[in-house]
Design an enzyme around this catalytic site. Structure first.
Site, short mmCIF file in Angstrom:
data_model
loop_
_atom_site.label_atom_id
_atom_site.label_comp_id
_atom_site.label_asym_id
_atom_site.label_seq_id
_atom_site.Cartn_x
_atom_site.Cartn_y
_atom_site.Cartn_z
N ARG A 20 0.83 -1.22 0.00
CA ARG A 20 0.00 0.00 0.00
C ARG A 20 0.86 1.26 0.00
O ARG A 20 0.58 2.20 -0.74
CB ARG A 20 -0.95 0.00 1.20
CG ARG A 20 -2.05 -1.05 1.08
CD ARG A 20 -2.92 -1.09 2.31
NE ARG A 20 -2.09 -1.41 3.46
CZ ARG A 20 -2.46 -1.24 4.72
NH1 ARG A 20 -3.64 -0.75 5.02
NH2 ARG A 20 -1.65 -1.57 5.71
N ASN A 38 -6.11 -2.86 1.70
CA ASN A 38 -6.11 -4.32 1.76
C ASN A 38 -7.55 -4.80 1.75
O ASN A 38 -8.44 -4.12 2.27
CB ASN A 38 -5.43 -4.81 3.04
CG ASN A 38 -3.93 -4.67 3.00
OD1 ASN A 38 -3.32 -4.59 1.94
ND2 ASN A 38 -3.31 -4.63 4.17
#
Length: 92
Positions: A20, A38
């Site tokens: 990320r 996620n």
């Protein structure tokens, strides 16, 4: 330039490997707006909004990912309309 929006699902070893943060830094470098997060099933979901050539650069970046990741599949879903994001962010 044509602005496009894509929902992107990245599969493989993509959680717990800084994916990320990597995606956010790449988006900021390239000039893409949207988010990354996620998913509960072990994948990463992202939303990319920007000029078509920049989207292509971003897609190429997530195909590679950070060094500790192993991307197996990237699915693209072109979206109708724009969300007009102001920035790129990580959603927790």
């Amino acid at each position: 330039m044509t602005v496009k929006s894509y929902r992107v699902i990245i599969k493989g070893i993509v959680q717990g490997v800084n994916f990320r943060n990597f995606t956010m830094l790449e988006a900021e470098r390239i000039g893409i707006k949207g988010y990354v997060r996620n998913t509960h099933d072990g994948h990463v979901e992202a939303f990319f909004e920007g000029e078509e050539d920049k989207i292509k650069q971003m897609i190429a970046s997530v195909h590679v990912g950070p060094p500790s990741s192993r991307v197996k599949e990237v699915k693209l879903y072109e979206q109708d309309g724009l969300s007009n994001f102001k920035e790129f962010k990580i959603i927790r």
